[in-house]
Scaffold this motif. Structure first.
Motif, short mmCIF file in Angstrom:
data_model
loop_
_atom_site.label_atom_id
_atom_site.label_comp_id
_atom_site.label_asym_id
_atom_site.label_seq_id
_atom_site.Cartn_x
_atom_site.Cartn_y
_atom_site.Cartn_z
N PRO A 8 0.81 -1.23 0.00
CA PRO A 8 0.00 0.00 0.00
C PRO A 8 0.84 1.28 0.00
O PRO A 8 0.28 2.37 0.01
N THR B 275 2.87 4.55 -1.07
CA THR B 275 2.77 5.46 -2.22
C THR B 275 3.93 6.45 -2.26
O THR B 275 3.98 7.30 -3.15
N ASN C 212 -2.86 -6.09 -7.87
CA ASN C 212 -3.04 -4.74 -7.35
C ASN C 212 -4.54 -4.45 -7.19
O ASN C 212 -5.26 -4.34 -8.19
N ASN D 273 -6.07 -1.84 -6.51
CA ASN D 273 -6.50 -0.54 -7.06
C ASN D 273 -6.77 -0.62 -8.55
O ASN D 273 -7.77 -0.10 -9.04
N THR D 274 -5.89 -1.27 -9.28
CA THR D 274 -6.11 -1.42 -10.72
C THR D 274 -7.00 -2.63 -11.00
O THR D 274 -7.54 -2.75 -12.10
N ALA E 279 0.72 0.65 -4.37
CA ALA E 279 -0.34 1.66 -4.48
C ALA E 279 0.19 2.92 -5.16
O ALA E 279 -0.60 3.79 -5.55
N ASN F 224 1.11 2.92 -7.99
CA ASN F 224 0.86 2.57 -9.39
C ASN F 224 2.09 2.05 -10.11
O ASN F 224 2.32 2.38 -11.29
#
Ligand code: PQQ
Length: 557
Positions: A32, A34, A395, A397-398, A471, A473
Protein backbone atom coordinates in the motif's frame (compact mmCIF):
# COMPACT_ATOMS: atom_id res chain seq x y z
CA UNK A 1 9.50 -9.74 20.91
CA UNK A 2 9.76 -11.99 17.91
CA UNK A 3 7.51 -12.42 14.88
CA UNK A 4 4.00 -13.47 15.89
CA UNK A 5 1.23 -14.96 13.77
CA UNK A 6 -0.65 -11.67 14.16
CA UNK A 7 2.33 -9.82 12.71
CA UNK A 8 2.46 -12.21 9.77
CA UNK A 9 -1.27 -12.04 9.22
CA UNK A 10 -0.92 -8.26 9.04
CA UNK A 11 2.10 -8.32 6.73
CA UNK A 12 0.41 -6.84 3.68
CA UNK A 13 -0.86 -3.83 5.68
CA UNK A 14 2.28 -3.20 7.73
CA UNK A 15 4.77 -1.36 5.55
CA UNK A 16 7.89 -1.16 7.72
CA UNK A 17 8.81 -4.81 7.25
CA UNK A 18 8.34 -7.79 4.93
CA UNK A 19 7.63 -10.80 7.12
CA UNK A 20 6.35 -13.40 4.71
CA UNK A 21 6.84 -14.82 1.26
CA UNK A 22 4.55 -13.02 -1.17
CA UNK A 23 4.49 -9.95 1.14
CA UNK A 24 1.67 -11.61 3.10
CA UNK A 25 0.28 -15.16 3.20
CA UNK A 26 -2.13 -14.31 0.34
CA UNK A 27 1.01 -13.71 -1.75
CA UNK A 28 -0.52 -10.77 -3.63
CA UNK A 29 2.89 -9.07 -3.65
CA UNK A 30 1.15 -5.76 -3.21
CA UNK A 31 2.31 -2.86 -1.04
CA UNK A 32 0.00 0.00 0.00
CA UNK A 33 3.01 2.37 0.02
CA UNK A 34 2.77 5.46 -2.22
CA UNK A 35 5.98 7.32 -1.25
CA UNK A 36 7.54 5.86 -4.34
CA UNK A 37 5.29 6.42 -7.35
CA UNK A 38 5.11 6.99 -11.07
CA UNK A 39 6.37 10.58 -10.62
CA UNK A 40 9.51 9.97 -8.60
CA UNK A 41 10.54 6.40 -9.40
CA UNK A 42 13.03 7.80 -11.91
CA UNK A 43 15.13 8.95 -8.93
CA UNK A 44 15.46 5.45 -7.48
CA UNK A 45 19.15 4.68 -6.89
CA UNK A 46 21.13 1.85 -5.24
CA UNK A 47 21.67 2.18 -1.48
CA UNK A 48 23.86 -0.92 -1.26
CA UNK A 49 24.56 -4.27 -2.84
CA UNK A 50 25.71 -7.46 -1.12
CA UNK A 51 27.60 -10.30 -2.81
CA UNK A 52 26.68 -13.90 -2.01
CA UNK A 53 30.31 -14.75 -2.74
CA UNK A 54 31.59 -18.24 -3.30
CA UNK A 55 32.67 -19.91 -6.52
CA UNK A 56 29.25 -21.39 -7.06
CA UNK A 57 26.69 -18.95 -8.42
CA UNK A 58 23.69 -20.09 -10.49
CA UNK A 59 20.07 -18.94 -10.13
CA UNK A 60 19.15 -16.52 -7.33
CA UNK A 61 15.37 -16.79 -6.95
CA UNK A 62 15.06 -15.79 -3.30
CA UNK A 63 12.58 -13.29 -1.92
CA UNK A 64 14.29 -11.36 0.90
CA UNK A 65 12.47 -10.75 4.20
CA UNK A 66 12.86 -7.61 6.34
CA UNK A 67 12.47 -7.54 10.12
CA UNK A 68 13.95 -5.61 13.02
CA UNK A 69 16.57 -3.82 10.93
CA UNK A 70 17.71 -7.04 9.28
CA UNK A 71 17.34 -8.54 5.85
CA UNK A 72 17.05 -12.35 5.72
CA UNK A 73 17.85 -13.73 2.29
CA UNK A 74 18.75 -17.14 0.88
CA UNK A 75 20.94 -18.02 -2.08
CA UNK A 76 21.80 -20.85 -4.41
CA UNK A 77 23.25 -24.04 -2.85
CA UNK A 78 21.13 -23.73 0.30
CA UNK A 79 22.83 -20.67 1.77
CA UNK A 80 21.27 -17.96 3.97
CA UNK A 81 22.35 -14.57 5.26
CA UNK A 82 21.26 -11.91 7.72
CA UNK A 83 22.30 -8.43 6.60
CA UNK A 84 22.10 -5.07 8.36
CA UNK A 85 19.46 -3.24 6.31
CA UNK A 86 20.97 0.19 6.97
CA UNK A 87 24.53 -0.55 5.96
CA UNK A 88 24.45 -3.72 3.90
CA UNK A 89 26.92 -5.41 6.27
CA UNK A 90 26.74 -9.13 6.87
CA UNK A 91 25.50 -10.18 10.33
CA UNK A 92 25.80 -13.92 9.81
CA UNK A 93 25.97 -16.51 7.09
CA UNK A 94 24.71 -20.08 7.05
CA UNK A 95 25.68 -22.74 4.51
CA UNK A 96 24.07 -26.17 4.52
CA UNK A 97 26.66 -28.92 4.06
CA UNK A 98 25.13 -30.59 1.03
CA UNK A 99 25.93 -34.27 0.45
CA UNK A 100 27.10 -35.64 -2.90
CA UNK A 101 24.17 -36.90 -4.88
CA UNK A 102 21.48 -34.29 -4.28
CA UNK A 103 19.05 -34.27 -7.21
CA UNK A 104 17.36 -30.92 -7.76
CA UNK A 105 15.78 -31.15 -11.20
CA UNK A 106 15.96 -27.52 -12.19
CA UNK A 107 18.96 -25.72 -10.73
CA UNK A 108 20.28 -25.33 -7.19
CA UNK A 109 17.85 -22.57 -6.30
CA UNK A 110 16.12 -21.44 -3.15
CA UNK A 111 13.14 -19.08 -3.10
CA UNK A 112 13.45 -17.75 0.44
CA UNK A 113 12.64 -18.48 4.05
CA UNK A 114 10.00 -17.82 6.68
CA UNK A 115 10.15 -15.82 9.90
CA UNK A 116 8.45 -17.09 13.03
CA UNK A 117 9.14 -15.93 16.59
CA UNK A 118 12.95 -15.78 16.86
CA UNK A 119 13.48 -18.15 13.92
CA UNK A 120 14.36 -17.95 10.24
CA UNK A 121 13.24 -21.23 8.62
CA UNK A 122 14.24 -22.40 5.14
CA UNK A 123 14.37 -25.61 3.10
CA UNK A 124 17.48 -27.15 1.57
CA UNK A 125 18.45 -29.09 -1.54
CA UNK A 126 19.04 -32.23 0.56
CA UNK A 127 15.35 -32.02 1.55
CA UNK A 128 15.66 -30.66 5.07
CA UNK A 129 14.01 -27.83 6.91
CA UNK A 130 16.46 -25.75 8.93
CA UNK A 131 15.41 -23.24 11.61
CA UNK A 132 18.09 -20.66 12.44
CA UNK A 133 18.18 -18.20 15.30
CA UNK A 134 17.57 -14.74 13.80
CA UNK A 135 20.27 -13.13 16.00
CA UNK A 136 23.09 -15.62 15.69
CA UNK A 137 22.33 -17.79 12.65
CA UNK A 138 22.76 -20.88 14.87
CA UNK A 139 20.67 -23.96 14.09
CA UNK A 140 17.75 -24.26 16.54
CA UNK A 141 16.13 -27.29 14.89
CA UNK A 142 16.48 -29.26 11.66
CA UNK A 143 14.02 -31.82 10.27
CA UNK A 144 14.12 -34.15 7.31
CA UNK A 145 11.46 -33.57 4.63
CA UNK A 146 12.34 -36.54 2.45
CA UNK A 147 15.20 -38.78 1.33
CA UNK A 148 17.40 -36.89 -1.14
CA UNK A 149 18.65 -40.25 -2.47
CA UNK A 150 15.12 -40.92 -3.76
CA UNK A 151 15.06 -37.53 -5.48
CA UNK A 152 13.47 -35.35 -2.80
CA UNK A 153 14.75 -31.79 -2.51
CA UNK A 154 13.36 -28.44 -1.41
CA UNK A 155 13.39 -25.04 -3.10
CA UNK A 156 10.26 -23.11 -2.05
CA UNK A 157 9.72 -20.59 0.72
CA UNK A 158 7.80 -22.16 3.62
CA UNK A 159 4.31 -20.91 4.46
CA UNK A 160 3.40 -19.91 8.01
CA UNK A 161 -0.17 -20.62 9.19
CA UNK A 162 -0.92 -19.91 12.85
CA UNK A 163 1.84 -21.67 14.79
CA UNK A 164 2.68 -24.04 11.91
CA UNK A 165 5.29 -24.05 9.18
CA UNK A 166 3.70 -25.59 6.09
CA UNK A 167 5.83 -27.04 3.30
CA UNK A 168 5.65 -29.23 0.22
CA UNK A 169 8.29 -31.32 -1.55
CA UNK A 170 10.33 -31.11 -4.76
CA UNK A 171 11.17 -34.18 -6.81
CA UNK A 172 8.34 -34.67 -9.32
CA UNK A 173 10.83 -35.69 -12.02
CA UNK A 174 11.98 -38.63 -9.85
CA UNK A 175 8.58 -40.10 -8.96
CA UNK A 176 8.51 -38.92 -5.37
CA UNK A 177 5.22 -38.78 -3.51
CA UNK A 178 3.90 -35.23 -3.45
CA UNK A 179 2.54 -33.99 -0.11
CA UNK A 180 1.86 -31.00 2.07
CA UNK A 181 3.09 -31.07 5.65
CA UNK A 182 2.53 -28.92 8.72
CA UNK A 183 5.03 -28.75 11.56
CA UNK A 184 5.15 -26.87 14.80
CA UNK A 185 7.17 -23.82 13.74
CA UNK A 186 8.89 -23.52 17.13
CA UNK A 187 10.07 -27.11 17.37
CA UNK A 188 9.81 -28.66 13.91
CA UNK A 189 7.59 -31.44 15.25
CA UNK A 190 5.19 -32.85 12.68
CA UNK A 191 1.47 -32.05 13.05
CA UNK A 192 0.00 -33.51 9.84
CA UNK A 193 1.02 -34.80 6.44
CA UNK A 194 -1.30 -34.85 3.43
CA UNK A 195 -0.34 -36.69 0.19
CA UNK A 196 -1.36 -35.00 -3.06
CA UNK A 197 -1.71 -38.23 -5.02
CA UNK A 198 -5.11 -39.84 -4.71
CA UNK A 199 -5.07 -43.18 -2.92
CA UNK A 200 -2.28 -42.43 -0.43
CA UNK A 201 -2.83 -42.22 3.31
CA UNK A 202 -2.60 -38.99 5.28
CA UNK A 203 -1.24 -38.87 8.82
CA UNK A 204 -1.72 -36.77 11.89
CA UNK A 205 0.46 -36.57 15.00
CA UNK A 206 -0.78 -35.99 18.51
CA UNK A 207 1.48 -35.99 21.58
CA UNK A 208 4.21 -37.42 19.38
CA UNK A 209 1.99 -40.32 18.25
CA UNK A 210 1.32 -40.88 14.57
CA UNK A 211 -2.09 -42.07 13.40
CA UNK A 212 -3.79 -42.50 10.05
CA UNK A 213 -5.83 -39.59 8.84
CA UNK A 214 -7.73 -40.93 5.85
CA UNK A 215 -6.67 -41.55 2.28
CA UNK A 216 -6.77 -38.65 -0.11
CA UNK A 217 -9.71 -39.11 -2.47
CA UNK A 218 -10.45 -42.70 -3.42
CA UNK A 219 -8.08 -45.64 -3.69
CA UNK A 220 -6.87 -46.22 -7.25
CA UNK A 221 -9.84 -44.60 -8.97
CA UNK A 222 -7.74 -42.35 -11.19
CA UNK A 223 -4.41 -44.27 -11.17
CA UNK A 224 -3.70 -47.77 -12.51
CA UNK A 225 -2.36 -50.42 -10.13
CA UNK A 226 0.34 -49.27 -7.75
CA UNK A 227 1.40 -46.22 -9.73
CA UNK A 228 -0.11 -43.84 -7.21
CA UNK A 229 2.79 -44.72 -4.89
CA UNK A 230 5.27 -42.82 -7.09
CA UNK A 231 2.76 -40.47 -8.61
CA UNK A 232 4.70 -37.21 -8.32
CA UNK A 233 2.32 -34.25 -7.99
CA UNK A 234 5.17 -32.55 -6.15
CA UNK A 235 4.21 -29.45 -4.21
CA UNK A 236 7.44 -27.70 -5.08
CA UNK A 237 6.25 -24.11 -5.07
CA UNK A 238 4.72 -23.70 -1.66
CA UNK A 239 1.27 -22.37 -0.93
CA UNK A 240 -0.91 -19.50 0.14
CA UNK A 241 -3.14 -19.10 3.17
CA UNK A 242 -6.36 -17.12 3.23
CA UNK A 243 -7.75 -16.15 6.66
CA UNK A 244 -11.19 -15.35 5.12
CA UNK A 245 -11.82 -18.96 4.14
CA UNK A 246 -9.35 -20.47 6.60
CA UNK A 247 -7.96 -22.61 3.78
CA UNK A 248 -4.45 -23.36 2.57
CA UNK A 249 -4.14 -23.42 -1.24
CA UNK A 250 -1.39 -25.50 -2.82
CA UNK A 251 -0.62 -26.32 -6.41
CA UNK A 252 0.27 -29.95 -7.07
CA UNK A 253 2.70 -30.63 -9.91
CA UNK A 254 2.90 -33.01 -12.84
CA UNK A 255 2.04 -36.68 -12.47
CA UNK A 256 4.99 -39.06 -12.75
CA UNK A 257 6.16 -40.31 -15.15
CA UNK A 258 5.67 -37.77 -17.95
CA UNK A 259 4.72 -40.57 -20.35
CA UNK A 260 0.95 -40.50 -19.83
CA UNK A 261 0.37 -43.77 -21.72
CA UNK A 262 1.71 -45.59 -18.66
CA UNK A 263 -0.96 -44.20 -16.31
CA UNK A 264 -4.48 -44.11 -17.82
CA UNK A 265 -6.89 -41.96 -15.79
CA UNK A 266 -7.13 -38.39 -14.57
CA UNK A 267 -4.31 -38.97 -12.06
CA UNK A 268 -5.76 -36.84 -9.30
CA UNK A 269 -4.58 -34.60 -7.65
CA UNK A 270 -1.72 -33.97 -10.06
CA UNK A 271 -1.65 -30.68 -12.02
CA UNK A 272 -4.34 -29.40 -9.66
CA UNK A 273 -5.08 -26.76 -7.08
CA UNK A 274 -6.03 -28.25 -3.72
CA UNK A 275 -7.56 -26.48 -0.75
CA UNK A 276 -6.51 -27.90 2.61
CA UNK A 277 -7.94 -27.40 6.09
CA UNK A 278 -5.17 -26.16 8.36
CA UNK A 279 -6.46 -28.00 11.46
CA UNK A 280 -6.47 -31.51 10.01
CA UNK A 281 -4.65 -31.42 6.67
CA UNK A 282 -7.76 -32.80 4.96
CA UNK A 283 -8.58 -31.74 1.42
CA UNK A 284 -11.59 -29.45 1.29
CA UNK A 285 -11.80 -29.14 -2.52
CA UNK A 286 -9.68 -29.63 -5.61
CA UNK A 287 -9.64 -28.34 -9.16
CA UNK A 288 -7.62 -30.15 -11.79
CA UNK A 289 -6.20 -27.80 -14.42
CA UNK A 290 -4.64 -30.44 -16.68
CA UNK A 291 -6.35 -33.86 -16.36
CA UNK A 292 -4.07 -36.76 -17.29
CA UNK A 293 -1.20 -34.35 -17.95
CA UNK A 294 0.95 -35.49 -20.89
CA UNK A 295 3.06 -32.32 -21.29
CA UNK A 296 4.57 -31.65 -17.83
CA UNK A 297 2.21 -28.72 -17.50
CA UNK A 298 2.61 -29.23 -13.80
CA UNK A 299 0.11 -27.28 -11.74
CA UNK A 300 2.08 -25.75 -8.93
CA UNK A 301 1.23 -22.20 -9.83
CA UNK A 302 -0.29 -20.61 -6.77
CA UNK A 303 -3.92 -19.72 -6.49
CA UNK A 304 -3.66 -16.11 -5.32
CA UNK A 305 -6.69 -15.00 -3.26
CA UNK A 306 -8.43 -11.76 -4.29
CA UNK A 307 -11.91 -10.28 -3.90
CA UNK A 308 -13.98 -8.87 -6.76
CA UNK A 309 -17.63 -8.20 -7.59
CA UNK A 310 -18.65 -9.35 -4.12
CA UNK A 311 -17.04 -12.77 -4.57
CA UNK A 312 -14.06 -14.50 -2.99
CA UNK A 313 -11.81 -15.82 -5.72
CA UNK A 314 -8.31 -17.03 -6.31
CA UNK A 315 -6.40 -16.81 -9.56
CA UNK A 316 -3.81 -19.15 -11.04
CA UNK A 317 -1.84 -18.44 -14.24
CA UNK A 318 -0.94 -21.97 -15.24
CA UNK A 319 1.96 -23.41 -17.17
CA UNK A 320 -0.64 -24.81 -19.59
CA UNK A 321 -1.43 -21.28 -20.85
CA UNK A 322 -4.77 -20.61 -19.14
CA UNK A 323 -5.46 -17.99 -16.50
CA UNK A 324 -7.95 -19.56 -14.08
CA UNK A 325 -10.23 -17.82 -11.63
CA UNK A 326 -11.87 -20.08 -9.04
CA UNK A 327 -14.37 -19.42 -6.29
CA UNK A 328 -11.95 -19.99 -3.44
CA UNK A 329 -14.65 -21.11 -1.04
CA UNK A 330 -15.52 -24.21 -3.11
CA UNK A 331 -13.15 -24.53 -6.09
CA UNK A 332 -15.82 -23.79 -8.70
CA UNK A 333 -14.48 -22.40 -11.98
CA UNK A 334 -15.42 -18.77 -12.63
CA UNK A 335 -13.22 -17.87 -15.60
CA UNK A 336 -10.44 -19.40 -17.73
CA UNK A 337 -8.80 -17.60 -20.65
CA UNK A 338 -5.40 -17.96 -22.35
CA UNK A 339 -2.78 -15.39 -21.35
CA UNK A 340 -0.26 -16.25 -24.07
CA UNK A 341 -0.72 -15.88 -27.83
CA UNK A 342 -0.54 -19.58 -28.76
CA UNK A 343 -2.17 -22.38 -26.81
CA UNK A 344 -2.60 -25.36 -29.12
CA UNK A 345 -3.15 -28.34 -26.76
CA UNK A 346 -6.65 -27.19 -25.81
CA UNK A 347 -9.21 -25.09 -27.62
CA UNK A 348 -10.71 -23.70 -24.42
CA UNK A 349 -11.83 -24.64 -20.95
CA UNK A 350 -15.43 -25.81 -20.90
CA UNK A 351 -17.11 -23.59 -18.33
CA UNK A 352 -19.76 -26.22 -17.51
CA UNK A 353 -17.46 -29.17 -16.81
CA UNK A 354 -14.40 -27.09 -15.86
CA UNK A 355 -12.33 -29.33 -18.14
CA UNK A 356 -10.14 -28.50 -21.12
CA UNK A 357 -11.43 -29.23 -24.62
CA UNK A 358 -8.35 -30.91 -26.08
CA UNK A 359 -7.17 -30.73 -29.69
CA UNK A 360 -5.46 -34.12 -29.96
CA UNK A 361 -1.92 -32.89 -29.38
CA UNK A 362 -0.79 -35.72 -27.10
CA UNK A 363 2.57 -37.35 -27.83
CA UNK A 364 2.14 -40.78 -29.44
CA UNK A 365 2.32 -44.14 -27.67
CA UNK A 366 5.73 -45.80 -28.30
CA UNK A 367 3.99 -49.21 -28.54
CA UNK A 368 2.20 -47.94 -31.65
CA UNK A 369 5.49 -47.26 -33.46
CA UNK A 370 8.78 -49.10 -32.94
CA UNK A 371 8.31 -49.55 -29.19
CA UNK A 372 11.18 -47.16 -28.46
CA UNK A 373 9.94 -43.72 -29.45
CA UNK A 374 6.38 -42.61 -30.04
CA UNK A 375 5.26 -39.97 -32.54
CA UNK A 376 6.48 -36.47 -31.74
CA UNK A 377 4.09 -33.51 -31.60
CA UNK A 378 4.69 -29.76 -31.58
CA UNK A 379 2.83 -28.25 -28.62
CA UNK A 380 2.38 -24.74 -27.23
CA UNK A 381 3.11 -23.67 -24.55
CA UNK A 382 6.31 -25.63 -23.87
CA UNK A 383 6.63 -27.56 -20.62
CA UNK A 384 8.58 -24.69 -19.10
CA UNK A 385 5.24 -23.02 -19.21
CA UNK A 386 3.30 -19.94 -20.20
CA UNK A 387 4.28 -19.09 -16.63
CA UNK A 388 6.67 -21.15 -14.55
CA UNK A 389 7.38 -20.66 -10.83
CA UNK A 390 7.88 -16.90 -10.97
CA UNK A 391 5.09 -15.29 -8.99
CA UNK A 392 2.56 -12.83 -10.33
CA UNK A 393 1.21 -9.91 -8.27
CA UNK A 394 -2.25 -8.42 -7.77
CA UNK A 395 -3.04 -4.74 -7.35
CA UNK A 396 -6.47 -4.14 -5.76
CA UNK A 397 -6.50 -0.54 -7.06
CA UNK A 398 -6.11 -1.42 -10.72
CA UNK A 399 -7.87 -4.78 -10.24
CA UNK A 400 -5.16 -6.35 -12.42
CA UNK A 401 -2.79 -9.28 -12.08
CA UNK A 402 0.75 -8.75 -13.39
CA UNK A 403 1.85 -12.01 -14.92
CA UNK A 404 5.40 -12.89 -16.00
CA UNK A 405 4.72 -15.01 -19.10
CA UNK A 406 6.69 -16.69 -21.89
CA UNK A 407 5.94 -17.57 -25.51
CA UNK A 408 7.46 -20.87 -26.61
CA UNK A 409 6.61 -24.31 -27.89
CA UNK A 410 8.15 -27.79 -27.84
CA UNK A 411 8.56 -30.97 -29.76
CA UNK A 412 7.69 -33.73 -27.30
CA UNK A 413 7.66 -37.52 -27.67
CA UNK A 414 7.27 -40.49 -25.32
CA UNK A 415 9.59 -43.40 -24.56
CA UNK A 416 9.07 -46.49 -22.38
CA UNK A 417 9.97 -46.00 -18.70
CA UNK A 418 9.94 -47.98 -15.46
CA UNK A 419 10.33 -46.61 -11.95
CA UNK A 420 13.71 -46.87 -10.24
CA UNK A 421 14.23 -45.04 -6.95
CA UNK A 422 16.56 -42.09 -7.37
CA UNK A 423 16.50 -42.08 -11.19
CA UNK A 424 14.77 -39.66 -13.54
CA UNK A 425 11.21 -40.89 -14.17
CA UNK A 426 10.12 -39.18 -17.38
CA UNK A 427 9.67 -41.47 -20.37
CA UNK A 428 9.74 -38.41 -22.61
CA UNK A 429 12.09 -36.41 -24.80
CA UNK A 430 11.65 -32.81 -25.84
CA UNK A 431 13.13 -29.72 -27.43
CA UNK A 432 11.90 -26.23 -26.56
CA UNK A 433 11.74 -23.63 -29.30
CA UNK A 434 11.04 -19.91 -29.41
CA UNK A 435 7.93 -18.82 -31.32
CA UNK A 436 9.03 -15.29 -32.20
CA UNK A 437 12.26 -13.67 -33.34
CA UNK A 438 12.10 -10.56 -31.17
CA UNK A 439 10.80 -11.76 -27.81
CA UNK A 440 10.01 -14.72 -25.57
CA UNK A 441 9.03 -13.03 -22.29
CA UNK A 442 6.15 -10.62 -21.69
CA UNK A 443 4.75 -9.14 -18.49
CA UNK A 444 1.01 -9.09 -19.03
CA UNK A 445 -1.61 -7.18 -17.07
CA UNK A 446 -4.61 -9.49 -16.85
CA UNK A 447 -8.12 -8.47 -15.83
CA UNK A 448 -9.11 -11.61 -13.89
CA UNK A 449 -12.85 -11.25 -14.31
CA UNK A 450 -12.77 -10.96 -18.12
CA UNK A 451 -9.42 -12.55 -18.95
CA UNK A 452 -8.64 -9.45 -21.00
CA UNK A 453 -4.98 -8.44 -21.35
CA UNK A 454 -4.81 -4.70 -20.65
CA UNK A 455 -1.16 -4.21 -21.58
CA UNK A 456 2.01 -6.15 -22.15
CA UNK A 457 5.72 -5.39 -21.82
CA UNK A 458 7.76 -7.69 -24.05
CA UNK A 459 11.24 -8.96 -23.26
CA UNK A 460 13.79 -10.60 -25.49
CA UNK A 461 14.87 -13.40 -23.09
CA UNK A 462 12.35 -15.55 -21.20
CA UNK A 463 11.09 -13.78 -18.06
CA UNK A 464 11.99 -15.69 -14.92
CA UNK A 465 11.47 -13.14 -12.11
CA UNK A 466 8.45 -12.39 -10.00
CA UNK A 467 6.48 -9.16 -10.20
CA UNK A 468 5.59 -6.80 -7.34
CA UNK A 469 3.07 -3.95 -7.39
CA UNK A 470 2.34 -0.92 -5.23
CA UNK A 471 -0.34 1.66 -4.48
CA UNK A 472 2.08 4.13 -6.12
CA UNK A 473 0.86 2.57 -9.39
CA UNK A 474 4.10 0.73 -10.01
CA UNK A 475 4.98 -2.77 -11.13
CA UNK A 476 8.53 -4.03 -10.58
CA UNK A 477 10.10 -7.02 -12.31
CA UNK A 478 13.50 -8.26 -13.41
CA UNK A 479 14.93 -9.50 -16.69
CA UNK A 480 17.57 -12.13 -17.50
CA UNK A 481 19.42 -9.33 -19.31
CA UNK A 482 20.16 -7.94 -15.84
CA UNK A 483 17.64 -5.15 -15.35
CA UNK A 484 15.30 -4.45 -12.50
CA UNK A 485 12.50 -2.42 -14.09
CA UNK A 486 9.60 -0.29 -12.88
CA UNK A 487 6.60 0.22 -15.16
CA UNK A 488 3.29 2.05 -14.79
CA UNK A 489 0.72 -0.40 -13.38
CA UNK A 490 -2.03 1.16 -15.54
CA UNK A 491 -0.25 1.26 -18.90
CA UNK A 492 2.94 -0.81 -18.76
CA UNK A 493 5.01 2.26 -19.69
CA UNK A 494 8.62 1.78 -18.62
CA UNK A 495 9.59 4.40 -16.02
CA UNK A 496 12.91 3.21 -14.61
CA UNK A 497 15.49 0.48 -14.98
CA UNK A 498 18.78 -0.45 -13.35
CA UNK A 499 21.44 -2.91 -14.53
CA UNK A 500 22.32 -5.30 -11.69
CA UNK A 501 25.21 -7.08 -13.40
CA UNK A 502 23.57 -10.50 -13.79
CA UNK A 503 20.14 -11.78 -14.75
CA UNK A 504 17.32 -11.00 -12.33
CA UNK A 505 15.24 -14.10 -11.60
CA UNK A 506 14.36 -13.00 -8.06
CA UNK A 507 11.28 -11.57 -6.40
CA UNK A 508 11.25 -7.81 -5.72
CA UNK A 509 10.00 -6.48 -2.39
CA UNK A 510 9.39 -3.02 -0.93
CA UNK A 511 9.15 -1.56 2.58
CA UNK A 512 9.57 1.70 4.47
CA UNK A 513 12.41 2.45 6.80
CA UNK A 514 13.53 5.68 8.51
CA UNK A 515 11.06 7.63 6.39
CA UNK A 516 12.12 6.27 2.98
CA UNK A 517 10.60 3.61 0.79
CA UNK A 518 13.07 0.90 -0.22
CA UNK A 519 13.05 -1.76 -2.95
CA UNK A 520 15.18 -4.91 -2.97
CA UNK A 521 15.80 -7.80 -5.35
CA UNK A 522 18.34 -10.59 -5.82
CA UNK A 523 20.41 -10.85 -8.98
CA UNK A 524 21.91 -14.02 -10.49
CA UNK A 525 20.88 -15.71 -13.74
CA UNK A 526 19.82 -19.35 -13.60
CA UNK A 527 16.85 -21.61 -12.93
CA UNK A 528 15.43 -24.13 -15.37
CA UNK A 529 15.93 -22.28 -18.67
CA UNK A 530 19.70 -22.79 -19.12
CA UNK A 531 19.30 -26.47 -18.14
CA UNK A 532 16.14 -27.55 -19.97
CA UNK A 533 15.53 -24.78 -22.50
CA UNK A 534 16.66 -26.49 -25.74
CA UNK A 535 16.85 -23.95 -28.57
CA UNK A 536 15.89 -21.17 -26.15
CA UNK A 537 18.83 -22.02 -23.86
CA UNK A 538 21.12 -21.68 -26.87
CA UNK A 539 19.63 -18.31 -27.73
CA UNK A 540 20.36 -16.91 -24.26
CA UNK A 541 23.67 -18.62 -23.50
CA UNK A 542 25.50 -15.27 -23.48
CA UNK A 543 23.88 -14.36 -20.14
CA UNK A 544 26.27 -14.23 -17.17
CA UNK A 545 25.77 -15.80 -13.77
CA UNK A 546 26.01 -13.88 -10.51
CA UNK A 547 24.91 -13.79 -6.91
CA UNK A 548 23.96 -10.64 -5.05
CA UNK A 549 21.15 -8.67 -3.51
CA UNK A 550 20.49 -5.03 -4.44
CA UNK A 551 18.72 -2.43 -2.33
CA UNK A 552 17.33 0.82 -3.74
CA UNK A 553 15.79 4.02 -2.35
CA UNK A 554 14.95 7.56 -3.43
CA UNK A 555 17.16 10.42 -2.20
CA UNK A 556 15.99 12.01 1.08
CA UNK A 557 14.06 15.20 0.42
N1 PQQ B 1 12.21 -25.13 -10.75
C1 PQQ B 1 12.39 -24.19 -11.71
C2 PQQ B 1 13.23 -23.00 -11.51
O1 PQQ B 1 13.52 -22.70 -10.34
O2 PQQ B 1 13.60 -22.34 -12.50
C3 PQQ B 1 11.70 -24.54 -12.84
C4 PQQ B 1 11.09 -25.75 -12.54
C5 PQQ B 1 11.42 -26.11 -11.23
C6 PQQ B 1 10.28 -26.58 -13.35
O3 PQQ B 1 10.00 -26.26 -14.51
C7 PQQ B 1 9.79 -27.79 -12.78
O4 PQQ B 1 9.06 -28.55 -13.45
C8 PQQ B 1 10.13 -28.14 -11.42
N2 PQQ B 1 9.61 -29.30 -10.98
C9 PQQ B 1 9.85 -29.70 -9.72
C10 PQQ B 1 9.20 -30.97 -9.28
O5 PQQ B 1 8.44 -31.52 -10.08
O6 PQQ B 1 9.43 -31.39 -8.14
C11 PQQ B 1 10.64 -28.95 -8.85
C12 PQQ B 1 11.20 -27.72 -9.27
C13 PQQ B 1 11.98 -26.99 -8.23
O7 PQQ B 1 11.95 -27.43 -7.06
O8 PQQ B 1 12.65 -26.00 -8.47
C14 PQQ B 1 10.95 -27.30 -10.62
Amino acid sequence: AGVSWDDINNDQQSTDNVLHNGMGTKTQRYSPLTDLNTENVKHLYPAWSFSFGGEKQRGQESQPLIYDGKMFVTGSYSRAWAIDVKTGEELWQYEQRLPEGIMPCCDVVNRGGALYDNLFIFGTLDAKLVALDQESGDVVWSEKIGDYKEGYSYTAAPLIVNNMVVTGVSGGEFGVLGRVEARDAKTGEMIWSRPTVEGNMGHIWKDGKKSENGISGTRNATWPGDMYKQGGAATWLGGTYDPDTNLIYFGAGNPAPWNAHTRPGDNLFSSSIIAIKPETGKISWHYQKTPHDAWDYDGVNMCVPFDAEGGKYCASADRNGFFYVLDRTNGKLKQAKPFVSKVNWAEKIDMKTGKPVETGKRPGDPSETDGKKGDSVFVTPSFLGAKNWMPMSYNPNTGLFYVPSNEWGMDIWNEPITYKAGAAYLGAGFNIQPLYEDYIGAVRAVDPMTGEIKWEAKNNAPLWSGTMTTAGNLVFYGTPEGFLKAVDARTGEELWKFQTGSGVVGQPITWKQDGSQYVAVTSGWGGAVPLWGGEVAKRVKFLNQGGSVWVFKIPDA
